[in-house]
Design an enzyme around this catalytic site. Sequence first.
Site, mmCIF file in Angstrom:
data_model
loop_
_atom_site.group_PDB
_atom_site.id
_atom_site.type_symbol
_atom_site.label_atom_id
_atom_site.label_comp_id
_atom_site.label_asym_id
_atom_site.label_seq_id
_atom_site.Cartn_x
_atom_site.Cartn_y
_atom_site.Cartn_z
ATOM 1 C CG ASP A 173 2.524 -0.118 5.297
ATOM 2 O OD1 ASP A 173 2.285 -0.434 4.110
ATOM 3 O OD2 ASP A 173 1.690 0.446 6.025
ATOM 4 C CE1 TYR A 194 -5.818 3.680 2.951
ATOM 5 C CE2 TYR A 194 -4.424 1.989 3.925
ATOM 6 C CZ TYR A 194 -4.575 3.121 3.125
ATOM 7 O OH TYR A 194 -3.483 3.682 2.522
ATOM 8 C CG ASP A 198 -1.728 1.293 1.305
ATOM 9 O OD1 ASP A 198 -2.559 1.532 0.413
ATOM 10 O OD2 ASP A 198 -1.486 2.077 2.236
ATOM 11 C CD GLU A 239 3.315 5.668 4.844
ATOM 12 O OE1 GLU A 239 3.464 4.422 4.826
ATOM 13 O OE2 GLU A 239 2.750 6.267 5.775
#
Length: 618
Positions: free
Chosen positions: A165, A322, A162, A569
């Site tokens: 990570d 999420y 995703d 990120e």
Amino acid sequence: MHNHWGGTLEIAADSTIEDEKSRNLEWDRASLAHQGYNSNLDETQQSWLLGPPEKKKKKYVDLGCIVCSRSALKWTLLSILIAFIVIGLPIIIAKSIPKHKRPPPPPDNYTVALHKALLFFNAQKSGKLPKNNGVPWRGDSGLQDGSDLTDVKGGLVGGYYDAGDNTKFHFPMSFAMTMLSWSVIEYEHKYRAIGEYDHVRDLIKWGTDYLLLTFNSSATRIDKIYSQVGGSQNGSTTPDDHYCWERPEDMDYPRPVQITTSGPDLAGEMAAAMAAASIVFRDNPTYSKKLSKGAATVFAFARDGGRRTRYSRGNPFIEPYYNSTGYYDEYMWGAAWLFYATGNNSYFSLATNSGMSKNSKAFFMIPDLSVLSWDNKLPAAMLLLTRTRLFLNPGYPYEDMLKSYHNVTGLTMCSYLRRYNVFNWTQGGMIQLNHGRAQDLQYTSNAAFLASIFADYLNATGVPGWYCGSTFMPLSVLKDFATSQINYILGANPSKMSYVVGFGAKYPKQVHHRGASIPRDKTKYSCSGGWRWLNAKTPNPNTITGAMVGGPDRFDNFKDVRSNYSYTEPTLAGNAGLVAALVSLTTSGGVGVDKNSIFSAVPPLYPTSPPPPPPWKP
């Protein structure tokens, strides 16, 4: 004297003398004429004496197959020679001079950024990578994912990580595939023109192949979906995807698989992704049918009345990351895509059912619901259905609902404009669609895409603009908003920094990403041994080209610090929105949308005219 025939020679002599005199007289006259004494004769007399002047004979040349006059041949050859000198010689000289071809115009910034943004997906691939993956510091990984599952042959190998990570979150992954597919359907001509068509299709197929593994795609009814691979719990100190800082290739900790037996939101988004992809792959009927069938299966699971609990509810591996806030937007979104993919009118009826708009709060004009994200598909679903009204105009019984969707879509576009103060803006010119919280750029790029494609829809139907209240807005206002936000992302901001890695002279160097931050030096760093790279103050040893980072704060400030994921990120869903916005704005390959491909499976919305009656006979 006699001759041999009788008679005397005198007679013959006299006769001969007379003849000679007669001849001499004639020749004397002729000689007098040649000596210039003919001037005393008239023309008639001269003609009697001299006769008509002798005519010159024409000379001919035999060319074998034809005989022609020598003079005509001479003038013809002379004409050809002159023509060659006047016309042919300059042409030969011009051809022999080296040509300086005008080079094609350089690609615009949006095309350059698009090439890079697509590469980010290559860096996020999980599974056994193809040899042409194009990211040298990535290798095979996650080959044991789901290997303990008895009902999935080969496990859950593949898909995408995703973000920074190593977790595979299926909800935002599905949304990313839907967005990529949508952009290809609308702008296939642009992808082809810049040489990215095959690449982006490969990226989509990498995702949809994986999604087909997460449920029983050969069945018509299912009772579960695998919703995530890997992950962690907040505050955990056991080795997992967040606690450990390891390259995906080096993962040596457990990667649990999450299962949902009730997930209308996840299933609705998966249905949208596979249905949209089936249109992208319409030139591959077998795969396209497999996708549309899978989409119908998971959508039936989503609509099951006994399974209407949000997929993330109560799951500590999903809810903090999420969390889904509803599922009626996915119902509308998935149904719209299934209608386009299959032509089944029941999906269109569902998408335009009044219960959809009521439960999704489509007409409440809540600002947060006009922000497209991995969680909220409502503005995109209404825009997608507005497309049907603009291009097909289906009329009764759909017109009232479609007209309302159209009106709300227009108001959503108005809310993006700074003059109406619906959302806050930074001093540097970025709209704040996330209330100033972290990672705003993913929402910004999504809004830019919606504005740009809505302008293209209107333009394709000859509509010059839309109304915000009583004020008419030209389409250029939408494009200006979209370009201003994408330009901000690409460097037109107070920091003069591109937030897309590898684009421009200045971009983030400490991207929050495990694979990019750990050198590929044949050393396997342990779970905690990799922390040294998380906390290092040096640039990443590997450049994760095309990654759009989280972005600046509400004061336009950006901190290029690896340990602060809010700034540095990137995410799969964020980059998908960026790709869609970039391809909508680039002028490479022309402008505008493909009006018809999305409707390729949609049957005529009106009954065909009956055949004319037979001619009347008395």
